[in-house]
Design a protein around this motif. Structure first.
Motif, PDB file in Angstrom:
ATOM      1  N   ASP A   1       0.849  -1.202   0.000  1.00 54.01           N
ATOM      2  CA  ASP A   1       0.000   0.000   0.000  1.00 54.01           C
ATOM      3  C   ASP A   1       0.881   1.247   0.000  1.00 54.01           C
ATOM      4  OD1 ASP A   1      -2.031   1.835   0.247  1.00 54.01           O
ATOM      5  OD2 ASP A   1      -2.467   1.408   2.345  1.00 54.01           O
ATOM      6  N   PRO A   2       1.570   1.521  -1.114  1.00 53.77           N
ATOM      7  CA  PRO A   2       2.489   2.674  -1.123  1.00 53.77           C
ATOM      8  C   PRO A   2       1.784   4.001  -0.874  1.00 53.77           C
ATOM      9  CG  PRO A   2       2.156   1.830  -3.360  1.00 53.77           C
ATOM     10  CD  PRO A   2       1.540   0.836  -2.424  1.00 53.77           C
ATOM     11  N   GLU A   3       0.522   4.113  -1.290  1.00 58.16           N
ATOM     12  CA  GLU A   3      -0.197   5.386  -1.133  1.00 58.16           C
ATOM     13  C   GLU A   3      -0.277   5.801   0.332  1.00 58.16           C
ATOM     14  OE1 GLU A   3      -4.533   7.463  -2.110  1.00 58.16           O
ATOM     15  OE2 GLU A   3      -4.206   5.366  -2.643  1.00 58.16           O
ATOM     16  N   SER A   4      -0.694   4.884   1.202  1.00 55.75           N
ATOM     17  CA  SER A   4      -0.855   5.232   2.625  1.00 55.75           C
ATOM     18  C   SER A   4       0.470   5.620   3.255  1.00 55.75           C
ATOM     19  CB  SER A   4      -1.454   4.053   3.397  1.00 55.75           C
ATOM     20  OG  SER A   4      -2.774   3.822   2.967  1.00 55.75           O
ATOM     21  N   VAL A   5       1.525   4.835   2.971  1.00 52.98           N
ATOM     22  CA  VAL A   5       2.817   5.086   3.626  1.00 52.98           C
ATOM     23  C   VAL A   5       3.426   6.396   3.113  1.00 52.98           C
ATOM     24  CG1 VAL A   5       5.088   4.139   4.166  1.00 52.98           C
ATOM     25  CG2 VAL A   5       3.131   2.609   3.960  1.00 52.98           C
TER      26      VAL A   5
ATOM     27  N   VAL B   1      -1.185  19.467  -5.674  1.00 54.61           N
ATOM     28  CA  VAL B   1      -0.266  18.701  -6.526  1.00 54.61           C
ATOM     29  C   VAL B   1       0.270  17.469  -5.792  1.00 54.61           C
ATOM     30  CG1 VAL B   1       1.868  18.782  -7.869  1.00 54.61           C
ATOM     31  CG2 VAL B   1       0.379  20.784  -7.803  1.00 54.61           C
ATOM     32  N   ASP B   2       0.651  17.628  -4.520  1.00 56.21           N
ATOM     33  CA  ASP B   2       1.195  16.485  -3.781  1.00 56.21           C
ATOM     34  C   ASP B   2       0.138  15.405  -3.568  1.00 56.21           C
ATOM     35  OD1 ASP B   2      -0.042  18.370  -2.085  1.00 56.21           O
ATOM     36  OD2 ASP B   2       0.935  17.568  -0.308  1.00 56.21           O
ATOM     37  N   GLU B   3      -1.084  15.823  -3.244  1.00 61.52           N
ATOM     38  CA  GLU B   3      -2.163  14.847  -3.040  1.00 61.52           C
ATOM     39  C   GLU B   3      -2.499  14.133  -4.351  1.00 61.52           C
ATOM     40  OE1 GLU B   3      -5.493  12.865  -1.075  1.00 61.52           O
ATOM     41  OE2 GLU B   3      -3.521  13.640  -0.478  1.00 61.52           O
ATOM     42  N   HIS B   4      -2.518  14.877  -5.447  1.00 65.26           N
ATOM     43  CA  HIS B   4      -2.781  14.285  -6.774  1.00 65.26           C
ATOM     44  C   HIS B   4      -1.729  13.217  -7.096  1.00 65.26           C
ATOM     45  CE1 HIS B   4      -3.294  14.007 -11.153  1.00 65.26           C
ATOM     46  NE2 HIS B   4      -2.016  14.307 -11.264  1.00 65.26           N
ATOM     47  N   SER B   5      -0.456  13.521  -6.850  1.00 69.65           N
ATOM     48  CA  SER B   5       0.624  12.582  -7.177  1.00 69.65           C
ATOM     49  C   SER B   5       0.552  11.322  -6.318  1.00 69.65           C
ATOM     50  CB  SER B   5       1.989  13.268  -6.991  1.00 69.65           C
ATOM     51  OG  SER B   5       2.068  14.419  -7.808  1.00 69.65           O
ATOM     52  N   ILE B   6       0.268  11.496  -5.024  1.00 68.14           N
ATOM     53  CA  ILE B   6       0.182  10.332  -4.119  1.00 68.14           C
ATOM     54  C   ILE B   6      -1.033   9.478  -4.475  1.00 68.14           C
ATOM     55  CG2 ILE B   6      -0.198   9.660  -1.712  1.00 68.14           C
ATOM     56  CD1 ILE B   6       1.553  12.084  -0.909  1.00 68.14           C
ATOM     57  N   ARG B   7      -2.151  10.117  -4.826  1.00 67.95           N
ATOM     58  CA  ARG B   7      -3.333   9.351  -5.261  1.00 67.95           C
ATOM     59  C   ARG B   7      -3.046   8.575  -6.545  1.00 67.95           C
ATOM     60  NH1 ARG B   7      -8.873  10.755  -3.620  1.00 67.95           N
ATOM     61  NH2 ARG B   7      -8.672  11.790  -1.619  1.00 67.95           N
ATOM     62  N   ALA B   8      -2.297   9.188  -7.451  1.00 71.10           N
ATOM     63  CA  ALA B   8      -1.954   8.508  -8.709  1.00 71.10           C
ATOM     64  C   ALA B   8      -1.131   7.248  -8.439  1.00 71.10           C
ATOM     65  CB  ALA B   8      -1.190   9.462  -9.629  1.00 71.10           C
ATOM     66  N   ILE B   9      -0.222   7.321  -7.463  1.00 69.36           N
ATOM     67  CA  ILE B   9       0.575   6.137  -7.106  1.00 69.36           C
ATOM     68  C   ILE B   9      -0.332   5.049  -6.529  1.00 69.36           C
ATOM     69  CG2 ILE B   9       2.322   5.284  -5.472  1.00 69.36           C
ATOM     70  CD1 ILE B   9       3.712   8.105  -5.980  1.00 69.36           C
ATOM     71  N   GLY B  10      -1.300   5.452  -5.707  1.00 71.75           N
ATOM     72  CA  GLY B  10      -2.262   4.489  -5.164  1.00 71.75           C
ATOM     73  C   GLY B  10      -3.064   3.806  -6.256  1.00 71.75           C
TER      74      GLY B  10
END
Length: 921
Positions: A457-461, A495-504
């Motif tokens: 779960d890379p998004e959460s971490v 931007v940071d939230e968008h990028s982390i969501r994209a990884i999820g």
């Protein structure tokens, strides 16, 4: 329940807001001998109205002069209302309904509840009050309460009120969480003090005592439900100040819980109870002050109780709060970045508060709202487990080896455990230990890459790393986009939230969790050779936003510097940089270009060059679009991207030759023949009648629908069909008519008048002079028209427009404008004319602010320019519309000649700017 808040006592120059003594004297002089209750009440209300307006004007002046003093402004509003209520109460019982010998039943305590009880109000907040009586109401108490309410309503105050006896108050507080929470904040305003004191004691004894755990659980559940309703992210670009994640209600929830558990009256007292440290209290008060300042400005600008910080208010509040433009970042973007950093602080405070609370309840059972540990890992590299959460053996553990600041997150991912809030707080405190030496440390970079490319779960971490500020410290380029908003209506997150969501989303696609939505990408993800290249590309694709240049080009430069540091090879680094540079290429080609034009595919393939890059680019494009926000991804986009991928893959596989085109046409014709049960002669006739571009452009299901439509039309010169097309999430409108100039703009106008929006259009002409045009249409909410009556109305409207039965231009001009939120943005229209993008057509791309009937205006301009439209591709990105047309002149050649192209560009610019030009005039 409590009395006057300390915050009122610190208000400067209170009498400038309202002078109660002077007003009381003025009320005493109101026809002292009169017994006319109506006249007396009207006179009192007139005095109160003047005082209320003057007080509000003084508070507005103060916050304009000191735009960041939010808590002071909110206290001033509540103080003003307190004094007005006291004056009305005294006047009502002394002049309107005096009673010489009150019985023990004829007592009233006036109390403030909810936010007003806390002593906090925005300019248009509700006045939440409760009238308490000892027992059932008497005739006198009913008269007093009713008269006071009428007086408050006459002052145009929005009053939330209740009238209860002591027993009713206790009974209802026990059964209703909302009432209990409101009474928890209750505060004495005026009236019978002894009655209030008795109510306060009974509330503590009979309602609160012994119910703390239940209250906490219910409040946390209520908070989670509220977050889900509001988008479940504190990084939505139009946040709800009051109810949204990281907003005022989250701060209130912390205070409610602390107050309920420890019976404190102020937030500051929670420090002594161990629920906040002094530093956390300072951050609480700073966040509260900022959010209240923004809320007061928002109410003032809106002229009503508005809680959503929409785009049209963001720019004005940024100006009011004196934010200034900086290179690469506007004032409004700087203001909103500050807002999101405050919202993040609220999240951090919540985590720490719950941890402190958890520790104080440790002996009584499991933790609040957090899952039980599934297993107990052994190898923790010196870290320890504290009730199932990863923690530190000593407070200076990170100082001993700062690489542990990355390692703690890698261990949390590896063992699928949470990090203890005290360890998160220590990590945030010690984040400054991450310097250039740690950033270059091969072990630290390997651990970071393990987290980023995790199969779990890379998004959460990664979100935890971001919350603790470790992410931005370790990757300073990422730190620059933390809490950075994009001031447009397309992007829903920072931007940071968008990028982390994209990884999820990438992790979900790889696991097969989104197979139904993305069958092609889910299959491809398992074949990738360059898995970690893809994860790093998703992380970096928007990393250069806000730098005042092309973020794709600048991002590729960041990738070239960063990837070697992360331990990637030269080949991997080059691929990541290429993907970041071209991450918008596939969506731009699929959504703005004609995929039936083979030159489009060849130009795309010339840039992509390899099958692996094509696979990586497809998945990157999908997660980028989906991470923009809910509702942005749809079946139509999936189909266009799949079509482009398959066409490009075929070219790459067959060596850049246009093989397979004739075979594809023949295969479609054969499938159509079988589906329609035609003989050889019938399919041959259809093949001769329709050009090759038609057979390439349209998928088999549309070919079949068109064939049935033509068959049903027979010899009629006009036939229109509107039918739901669920595979694309739209309505398919087919117009079969004698071809004539202006057909397209008339159809576009009629569809707009019927409340529809065209998302794609394919225009075909048969060899015997009939137009066969397919339009994909959605309603204003991005859904298909699926009601039979609306479909019929759509068909009839197009028929009337083509038969010229009503004056289309007049009806369009009379239609009221919508999309007021788009007007918060200034977009200068741009027209790009390209004669190299296609071998057969001139390609025109128009960028403009989206508005109703824009497509009709552009199509009409092309009609006036005496050109033929062969296909139109409509893309919207929030407030921005990008409409692309493939055109020829009337004899089928490209449009050329500098003078003619300049005139065409001018006419389209005028059409694109038409609404704004008319408004300005």
């Amino acid at each position: 329940m409590r009395s006057m808040p300390a915050r009122f006592e610190t208000l400067p120059n209170r009498r400038q807001i309202i002078d109660r003594r002077a007003l009381s004297d003025a009320l005493g002089e109101l026809t002292p001998d009169s017994a006319d209750i109506t006249a007396l009440r009207q006179g009192m209300v007139a005095l109160m109205r003047t005082a209320l307006e003057a007080g509000r004007a003084e508070i507005a002046r103060r916050i304009e002069e000191h735009p960041s003093r939010g808590t002071e402004a909110s206290s001033a509003q509540a103080f003003l209302v307190d004094q007005i209520l006291r004056l009305i109460y005294d006047f009502t019982i002394q002049r309107l309904y005096p009673i010489s010998n009150p019985t023990s039943s004829e007592r009233i305590a006036l109390i403030a509840v909810g936010g007003y009880g806390r002593g906090e109000m925005a300019p248009f907040s509700d006045v939440d009050i409760a009238f308490l009586t000892p027992w059932k109401q008497t005739g006198w108490t009913e008269q007093v309460i009713e008269s006071m309410l009428y007086s408050l309503w006459d002052l145009a105050l929005k009053v939330g009120h209740s009238s209860r006896s002591l027993n009713e108050m206790v009974r209802m507080a026990k059964s209703d969480l909302t009432i209990r929470t409101g009474l928890l904040e209750a505060r004495y305003v005026w009236g019978d003090q002894a009655l209030y004191d008795e109510a306060s004691a009974r509330f503590a004894r009979e309602v609160v005592a012994g119910t703390a755990r239940t209250f906490i659980a219910e409040k946390l559940e209520e908070r989670n439900s509220r977050h889900k309703r509001m988008g479940d992210s504190r990084y939505v670009v139009e946040p709800n100040l009051k109810e949204g994640k990281g907003g005022l209600r989250d701060l209130h929830t912390l205070f409610w819980i602390g107050k309920y558990v420890h019976q404190v009256s102020t937030v500051a007292e929670l420090v002594d109870k161990g629920l906040f440290t002094r530093e956390e209290l300072r951050r609480f008060q700073k966040a509260e002050n900022f959010l209240w300042a923004v809320r007061c400005h928002l109410h003032t600008l809106a002229g009503r109780a508005e809680e959503r910080l929409t785009f049209d208010f963001q720019r004005e509040i940024a100006m009011r709060m004196r934010y200034a433009d900086r290179p690469g970042k506007s004032a409004v973007e700087r203001f909103m970045q500050h807002y999101f950093l405050i919202a993040k602080q609220v999240g951090d405070l919540t985590a720490m508060f719950l941890a402190h609370l958890d520790d104080s309840f440790a002996a009584r059972g499991r933790r609040f709202g957090l899952p039980k540990l599934r297993r107990s890992p052994r190898k923790l590299s010196g870290f320890i487990l504290d009730r199932g959460r990863l923690s530190l053996p000593s407070d200076d553990f990170f100082e001993g080896d700062p690489v542990r600041l990355i390692e703690i997150f890698a261990l949390a991912d590896k063992h699928e455990v949470e990090i203890h809030p005290s360890a998160m707080r220590a990590a945030a405190r010690d984040a400054k230990l991450i310097d250039a030496r740690i950033r270059k440390d091969p072990r630290a970079n390997a651990l970071f890459l393990d987290v980023l490319t995790s199969h779990r779960d890379p998004e959460s971490v990664l979100r935890w790393m971001n919350e603790a500020t470790i992410f931005g410290r370790f990757v300073p380029d990422f730190g620059r986009v933390v809490a950075q908003m994009q001031f447009d209506m397309y992007h829903h997150y920072t931007v940071d939230e968008h990028s982390i969501r994209a990884i999820g989303l990438l992790a979900q696609i790889e696991k097969g969790d989104l197979k139904e939505d993305h069958p092609l990408a889910s299959g491809i993800a398992r074949q990738l050779v360059s898995r970690r290249v893809l994860y790093v590309s998703v992380l970096l694709h928007d990393i250069a936003k806000g730098r005042g240049g092309d973020h794709s080009v600048l991002g590729a430069e960041v990738a070239m510097r960063l990837c070697p540091r992360l331990g990637m090879t030269a080949a991997e680094t080059e691929t990541v940089a290429w993907l970041v540079r071209w991450h918008l290429l596939m969506s731009a080609t699929a959504f703005k270009r004609d995929l039936a034009d083979f030159k489009t595919i060849l130009d795309f393939v010339e840039t992509v060059q390899s099958p692996e890059r094509l696979r990586l680019l497809l998945i990157l494009t999908i997660v980028d679009i989906r991470a923009v926000g809910p509702g942005v991804w749809n079946g139509w986009k999936r189909q266009l991207l799949s079509n482009l991928f398959e066409a490009a893959e075929e070219v790459l596989r067959l060596g850049h030759k246009q093989k397979g085109r004739e075979e594809r046409i023949a295969a479609k014709q054969q499938s159509l023949k079988l589906a329609m049960a035609w003989n050889d002669s019938q399919i041959a006739k259809a093949a001769r009648r329709l050009p090759a571009s038609y057979w390439i452009a349209e998928p088999l299901d549309i070919l079949l629908r068109n064939a049935r439509h033509i068959a049903a039309a027979g010899d009629r010169p006009l036939s229109i069909a509107a039918q739901v097309y669920p595979e694309r999430g739209a309505t398919l409108v087919t117009v079969y008519a004698s071809d004539h100039p202006g057909l397209f703009y008339r159809v576009a106008g009629a569809i707009h008048l019927a409340g529809g929006s065209i998302i794609d259009a394919r225009i075909h002409t048969t060899r015997d002079g009939m137009a066969l045009d397919n339009f994909l249409v959605q309603d204003p909410f991005g859904r298909p028209f699926d009601d039979v009556d609306r479909l019929t109305r759509l068909e009839r409207g197009i028929e009337d427009a083509l038969a010229n039965r009503n004056r289309l231009a007049d009806r369009l001009a009379q239609r009221p404008l919508a999309r007021t939120r788009a007007e918060a943005f200034t977009i200068e229209p741009v027209v790009l004319i390209d004669n190299r993008a296609s071998n057969r057509y001139t390609v025109i791309e128009v960028n403009a602010r989206d508005r109703p009937a824009l497509l009709n205006a552009l199509a009409h301009a092309l009609f006036q320019s005496k050109v033929t439209i062969h296909s139109a591709h409509i893309a919207t990105y929030g407030e921005r519309a990008v409409d692309t047309f493939y055109i020829t002149d009337l004899i089928g050649d490209k449009v050329d000649g500098a003078t003619r192209l300049k005139a065409l560009e001018r006419r389209l610019l005028d059409a694109a700017a038409g609404e704004e030009a008319r408004e300005a005039a």
